[in-house]
Write a protein that holds these residues in place. Structure first.
Motif, PDB file in Angstrom:
ATOM      1  N   MET A 170       4.295  -5.365  -2.651  1.00 39.23           N
ATOM      2  CA  MET A 170       4.353  -4.084  -3.350  1.00 39.23           C
ATOM      3  C   MET A 170       2.985  -3.759  -3.920  1.00 39.23           C
ATOM      4  O   MET A 170       2.327  -4.604  -4.541  1.00 39.23           O
ATOM      5  N   PHE A 171       2.557  -2.517  -3.707  1.00 42.96           N
ATOM      6  CA  PHE A 171       1.258  -2.032  -4.183  1.00 42.96           C
ATOM      7  C   PHE A 171       1.513  -0.665  -4.811  1.00 42.96           C
ATOM      8  O   PHE A 171       2.106   0.212  -4.178  1.00 42.96           O
TER       9      PHE A 171
ATOM     10  N   SER B 220      -2.604   6.287  -7.091  1.00 37.72           N
ATOM     11  CA  SER B 220      -1.337   6.788  -7.617  1.00 37.72           C
ATOM     12  C   SER B 220      -0.138   6.460  -6.736  1.00 37.72           C
ATOM     13  O   SER B 220       0.994   6.443  -7.223  1.00 37.72           O
ATOM     14  N   SER B 221      -0.344   6.209  -5.447  1.00 42.17           N
ATOM     15  CA  SER B 221       0.780   6.017  -4.531  1.00 42.17           C
ATOM     16  C   SER B 221       1.424   4.642  -4.677  1.00 42.17           C
ATOM     17  O   SER B 221       0.777   3.672  -5.092  1.00 42.17           O
ATOM     18  N   THR B 222       2.692   4.573  -4.295  1.00 43.48           N
ATOM     19  CA  THR B 222       3.425   3.318  -4.220  1.00 43.48           C
ATOM     20  C   THR B 222       3.622   2.968  -2.744  1.00 43.48           C
ATOM     21  O   THR B 222       3.951   3.834  -1.934  1.00 43.48           O
ATOM     22  N   PHE B 223       3.431   1.688  -2.418  1.00 42.97           N
ATOM     23  CA  PHE B 223       3.567   1.188  -1.052  1.00 42.97           C
ATOM     24  C   PHE B 223       4.308  -0.139  -1.103  1.00 42.97           C
ATOM     25  O   PHE B 223       4.095  -0.943  -2.015  1.00 42.97           O
TER      26      PHE B 223
ATOM     27  N   ASP C 220      10.573   6.615  -8.282  1.00 39.25           N
ATOM     28  CA  ASP C 220       9.474   5.724  -7.906  1.00 39.25           C
ATOM     29  C   ASP C 220       9.779   4.267  -8.273  1.00 39.25           C
ATOM     30  O   ASP C 220       9.039   3.634  -9.029  1.00 39.25           O
ATOM     31  N   ALA C 221      10.893   3.763  -7.742  1.00 35.95           N
ATOM     32  CA  ALA C 221      11.293   2.392  -8.026  1.00 35.95           C
ATOM     33  C   ALA C 221      11.676   1.688  -6.733  1.00 35.95           C
ATOM     34  O   ALA C 221      12.283   2.282  -5.839  1.00 35.95           O
ATOM     35  N   VAL C 222      11.297   0.405  -6.623  1.00 33.36           N
ATOM     36  CA  VAL C 222      11.699  -0.447  -5.505  1.00 33.36           C
ATOM     37  C   VAL C 222      12.808  -1.367  -6.011  1.00 33.36           C
ATOM     38  O   VAL C 222      12.618  -2.104  -6.989  1.00 33.36           O
ATOM     39  N   VAL C 223      13.960  -1.310  -5.369  1.00 32.98           N
ATOM     40  CA  VAL C 223      15.113  -2.119  -5.769  1.00 32.98           C
ATOM     41  C   VAL C 223      15.367  -3.164  -4.691  1.00 32.98           C
ATOM     42  O   VAL C 223      15.438  -2.837  -3.502  1.00 32.98           O
TER      43      VAL C 223
ATOM     44  N   ARG D 262       6.391   4.173   1.505  1.00 33.23           N
ATOM     45  CA  ARG D 262       5.421   4.629   0.503  1.00 33.23           C
ATOM     46  C   ARG D 262       5.916   5.921  -0.130  1.00 33.23           C
ATOM     47  O   ARG D 262       6.790   6.608   0.411  1.00 33.23           O
ATOM     48  N   SER D 263       5.317   6.249  -1.259  1.00 34.56           N
ATOM     49  CA  SER D 263       5.691   7.475  -1.961  1.00 34.56           C
ATOM     50  C   SER D 263       5.088   8.701  -1.298  1.00 34.56           C
ATOM     51  O   SER D 263       5.653   9.796  -1.369  1.00 34.56           O
ATOM     52  N   GLY D 264       3.928   8.560  -0.655  1.00 32.21           N
ATOM     53  CA  GLY D 264       3.284   9.687  -0.001  1.00 32.21           C
ATOM     54  C   GLY D 264       1.894   9.317   0.479  1.00 32.21           C
ATOM     55  O   GLY D 264       1.456   8.164   0.383  1.00 32.21           O
ATOM     56  N   TRP D 265       1.186  10.315   1.006  1.00 34.34           N
ATOM     57  CA  TRP D 265      -0.162  10.119   1.523  1.00 34.34           C
ATOM     58  C   TRP D 265      -1.134  10.954   0.689  1.00 34.34           C
ATOM     59  O   TRP D 265      -1.001  12.174   0.609  1.00 34.34           O
ATOM     60  N   VAL D 266      -2.095  10.268   0.076  1.00 36.72           N
ATOM     61  CA  VAL D 266      -3.053  10.926  -0.813  1.00 36.72           C
ATOM     62  C   VAL D 266      -4.452  10.719  -0.261  1.00 36.72           C
ATOM     63  O   VAL D 266      -4.862   9.585  -0.002  1.00 36.72           O
TER      64      VAL D 266
END
Length: 702
Positions: A371-372, A344-347, A457-460, A334-338
Motif C-alpha cells: 500500500m502506497f 496525494s494518490s492511494t495505490f 479512500d480506505a483499503v479493507v 488506485r484512487s486516480g491518476w495525477v
C-alpha cells in the motif's frame, strides 16, 4: 516505433539506459546490430573511460562486483565478484568497449584496445574449449551474450582474419543455442535474439528461419495477452520488454519486417500493465525480483500509457483504469491518476499468483499486499536483494518476508492461488484469492479479500483461515519500510512517514485482531528493493488462532485520510461490513457468504493406468473447501457404463478431505471413472462438483 531507438547501457538487472542518439550511427565502432545485442558497453566515444579501465586490468561489472583482469586470465571465480559476476565473466560482452572504443579512437591507443579485445576472447576460447564448457558457461544468459560478442567481432573487427575467426566461433556456439528450446525465461529470449544475429552472420538459412521463429515463440510465451509477465516479477517483465525492443531493432535491420511488426505489437500490448504496476511515485512496485526502477525511455510508444507514467503526464496517453487484474497473478488499484509529482494518490497491490509463473524470479508471495498513499510506501514488498546465494537472498523470497498470510509450515510454491471474486467499479474494488499452498504441509487453507473503497479512500482486508489438520495460529503480517514509524494501542496502529518532499504524513490501521509491532529481522522486515543493498523496517503481526475444522476471520482497515471505524452489519440479507473514515461510511457485502457458496475443490487420481481382469486399482481423492468441513460433503466414485455414469461406492473422507478405495477390475476394456461431490442433506451453499475423468485400460486375465 522507430528502428533507431537502440537500447543499450549497463548490465543492471532489469534496467536499460536511454537509447543511443541517431548521430552515433555515423561514428566508427557503432553498429546497429551490435548495439542491440548487449546492455553492457557504452556507445563508442562515451566508453573511453571504461575501455581504459579494462586496459588497466579492472572491469567494473556494476552490481555484480569488480573483476581483476590479468594479462593471461585464469577465468576462475574471484573474490571481488558475486556469484552472478563469476558467471558473467564467461559472457565476454564486458570486453566490447575495447573493440568499439578502439575503433572510434582510431589512433595508437585505439589500436592497442582492439588488440587487447582480440587477445581476451581468443584466450577464453583456448582455455575453455567446447567440450570442457560447463552448464554455467553455456547457460542461455551467458551463451547469448557471448554469441553477441562474436557477432560484434565478426561485423566490426578491422582484421579479416579476426572476422573469420569470429564466424568460426559463431558456428560452434549456434549448435548449442539451437539445442535450447523455447522454454525458459528472459535469458532464453536474449539467447534467441543473439543466435538469430549469429545465424545471419555465419549460419545457414535453415538456422536463421528456426531462430527467428523461436524468438517470436519465446516472446509470445513469456507474456500473457493482457501484457503481464510469467516471471512473477514486473521488473523482469520490463526487462523482457527491453529485450523485445532490441529484437524489434535487429529484425528491422536485417529486413525481417513481418517478424518485427509482430514483436512491435507485443510491446505495445504491455504498456497498460506497466502503467498499472507503477506506484504514484512512478516506481514499479517491488513484487518478486523487482527492484525499485522506473519505466525507461525508448521502449514504449510516445502516445502510450506507460509513456504517461514515465514522464509523469508530460506526454503519452493518460491511463483511465483505476482497477486492473492480470493473468500473471497481479491486482493493482488506485484512487486516480495525477500528473506531476503525486503525493496525494492511494495505490495498492495484491499478489494472487493464480496462473503458472516461472520459478526463477517469483517469490512465495500469494496473498502478499502493498500500500502506497500520500507519497509514502506504508506496506512494502521485500524486493530481490542480490543473486549471491546468501541467506539474505533466500530469506526475501520466502512467504515469511512478505506482507501476507503466514501459516505454520512451508507453502508449496507449485500450488497456485485461485481468484474467487474480482470486480472494479467507480466506487469499490474487490479481489478475493484462495491460497491452498499450506494444505500439504500443515493443513491450513487461507483466503484474503481486499476491498478498496474509493468514496472514503480506505483499503479493507478480510482474511479467512481454516485448519484441516491441527489447531494453530496464522499470522496476518505487514512489513513496513525503514523510515515508517509505528505505534500500537489496542486494535489501533498509528503509522508515520515522510513523502518525497520531506513533508510528514500519517496513516492509520484498525484491526479486529490484536496487533503487535516488532523490529525487522533477517527473516521478516528486511527489504532489498535496491539491488545489493538491504534495509530493515518493522513488522506488524495480527495473530489469527484457529481450531481444527473451524474457520477464523480478521478484518483490517488501512487509510491515510483520517480515523477509520469498522462494524459488522447486514446488506440485502448478507453479512456485511460498515466502514467509515471521519464519519463518512460505506457498506460492503463481505466474503463469508461468498466463500460459503463456493463448491468444493476435488483432486482425483488412480494408482494404475493399466490393469488386468481380477486386479485391484486404488483410487484417491482429496476434497477441500474453505469454511465448510469435509464431513458435509457426500463423495461418490462413479464409473461410466452403458452410456451413463453409475455409482461404484460412496467414499468416506477424513477431516482433511482425503478419501481412498480399491476397485476390482471385473472385465476387460477401457474403464472411465470420476468423483462427484455433493452436499449432504441439510448442508446449504454447496454446488455439485465433478472431478476430471481417469481412464484405466483393463486387459484380459493372464
Amino acid at each position: 516505433m522507430s528502428a533507431t531507438l537502440a537500447v543499450s547501457g549497463l548490465v543492471v538487472v532489469q534496467a536499460v539506459a536511454t537509447p543511443a542518439p541517431a548521430a552515433a550511427a555515423a561514428t566508427p565502432g557503432y553498429d546497429t546490430i551490435c548495439e542491440n545485442m548487449h546492455t553492457l558497453g557504452s556507445l563508442t566515444r562515451a566508453g573511453v573511460g571504461r575501455a581504459r579501465s579494462i586496459m588497466a586490468g579492472t572491469v567494473d561489472m556494476n552490481q555484480y562486483g569488480t573483476m581483476r583482469l590479468a594479462t593471461n586470465p585464469s577465468w576462475k571465480p574471484q573474490s571481488g565478484l558475486d556469484l552472478a559476476g563469476d558467471r558473467y565473466m564467461h559472457s565476454l560482452h564486458w570486453a566490447l568497449p575495447l573493440l568499439k572504443t578502439g575503433l572510434a579512437l582510431g589512433d595508437s591507443e585505439g589500436l592497442a584496445m582492439q588488440r587487447r579485445f582480440t587477445a581476451i576472447v581468443r584466450d577464453w576460447v583456448a582455455d575453455n574449449p567446447p567440450k570442457k564448457r560447463t552448464y554455467w558457461q553455456n547457460h542461455p544468459q551467458y551463451l547469448g551474450f557471448r554469441i553477441g560478442t562474436f557477432v560484434c567481432m565478426n561485423r566490426l573487427a578491422a582484421s579479416s582474419i579476426d572476422r573469420a575467426w569470429a564466424a568460426k566461433q559463431l558456428k560452434v556456439e549456434l549448435a548449442k543455442a539451437l539445442a535450447y528450446g523455447t522454454y525458459g525465461n528472459n535469458t532464453t529470449m536474449n539467447l534467441k535474439l543473439a543466435a538469430y544475429a549469429g545465424a545471419k552472420q555465419a549460419g545457414t538459412e535453415a538456422q536463421r528461419t528456426t531462430l527467428r521463429r523461436q524468438a517470436l515463440t519465446v516472446a509470445a510465451r513469456l507474456a500473457h495477452s493482457d501484457g503481464s509477465d510469467l516471471e512473477g516479477a514486473p521488473g523482469y517483465g520490463l526487462y523482457l520488454g527491453t529485450i523485445m525492443h532490441r529484437t524489434y531493432n535487429v529484425f528491422t535491420a536485417y529486413g525481417a519486417a513481418s517478424s518485427a511488426s509482430s514483436i512491435g505489437s507485443m510491446i505495445a500490448a504491455r504498456s497498460n500493465f506497466f502503467a498499472a504496476a507503477s506506484r504514484p511515485d512512478r516506481y514499479l512496485e517491488t513484487i518478486g525480483d523487482t527492484h525499485l526502477q522506473r519505466i525507461p525511455a525508448g521502449v514504449f510508444g510516445s502516445t502510450s500509457a506507460a509513456e504517461w507514467v514515465r514522464t509523469s503526464g508530460a506526454s503519452g496517453r493518460t491511463p483511465t483504469r483505476t482497477y486492473s487484474r492480470y493473468a500473471g497473478g497481479y491486482t493493482f488499484g488506485r484512487s486516480g491518476w495525477v500528473a506531476g509529482v503525486d503525493t496525494s494518490s492511494t495505490f495498492y497491490s495484491l499478489r494472487t499468483a493464480d496462473r503458472y509463473a516461472l520459478p526463477s524470479h517469483r517469490h512465495a508471495d500469494t496473498t502478499a499486499m502493498t500500500m502506497f498513499s500520500d507519497g509514502v510506501s506504508w506496506v512494502a514488498d521485500p524486493g530481490p536483494y542480490a543473486y549471491n546465494g546468501s541467506s539474505l537472498r533466500s530469506a526475501v523470497t520466502r512467504r515469511n518476508a512478505h506482507s501476507a498470510l503466514v501459516a505454520p509450515g512451508t507453502p508449496n510454491r507449485s500450488v497456485y492461488g485461485q481468484v474467487k471474486a474480482s470486480a472494479g467499479s467507480a466506487y469499490t474494488h474487490r479481489t478475493c484469492v484462495y491460497d491452498p499452498g499450506y494444505l500439504g504441509s500443515s493443513g491450513f487453507e487461507l483466503a484474503r479479500c481486499v476491498y478498496y473503497l474509493r468514496g472514503i479512500d480506505a483499503v479493507v482486508v478480510e482474511d479467512l483461515v481454516r485448519s484441516t489438520k491441527v489447531s494453530g495460529t496464522v499470522q496476518q503480517q505487514w512489513v513496513l519500510p525503514a523510515g515508517v514509524g509505528v505505534r500500537t494501542s489496542g486494535h489501533w496502529v498509528a503509522l508515520s512517514g515522510k513523502d518525497a518532499n520531506g513533508a510528514t504524513r500519517s496513516a492509520r490501521m484498525l484491526t479486529t485482531g490484536a496487533p503487535r509491532a516488532s523490529a525487522g529481522t533477517t527473516t521478516a522486515g528486511i527489504l532489498g528493493q535496491v539491488y545489493g543493498a538491504s534495509s530493515r523496517g518493522s513488522v506488524v503481526r495480527v495473530p489469527i488462532p484457529v481450531r481444527t475444522g473451524k474457520t477464523a476471520r480478521v478484518v483490517t482497515v488501512f487509510t491515510s485520510s483520517g480515523t477509520p471505524s469498522v462494524a459488522r452489519t447486514t446488506s440485502g440479507g448478507r453479512k456485511a461490513l460498515r466502514v467509515a473514515v471521519n464519519g463518512r461510511a460505506t457498506t460492503i457485502a463481505t466474503s463469508v457468504n461468498e466463500f460459503a457458496r463456493l463448491a468444493a475443490k476435488v483432486s482425483f487420481g488412480r494408482s494404475k493406468a493399466k490393469a488386468r481382469v481380477g486386479q485391484k486399482v486404488r483410487f484417491k481423492a482429496r476434497v477441500t473447501s474453505l469454511g465448510l468441513p469435509a464431513k458435509r460433503a457426500k463423495v461418490v466414485l462413479q464409473e461410466r457404463r452403458k452410456g451413463k455414469w453409475r455409482k461404484v461406492r460412496t467414499l468416506r473422507t477424513s477431516k482433511s478431505g482425503l478419501a481412498a478405495t480399491n476397485v476390482k477390475m471385473t472385465s476387460k476394456g477401457t474403464k472411465r471413472f470420476r468423483v462427484v461431490v455433493r452436499a449432504k442433506q441439510g448442508s446449504k451453499g454447496w454446488r455439485t462438483v465433478t472431478s476430471v475423468t481417469r481412464t484405466v485400460k483393463v486387459k484380459k486375465r493372464r
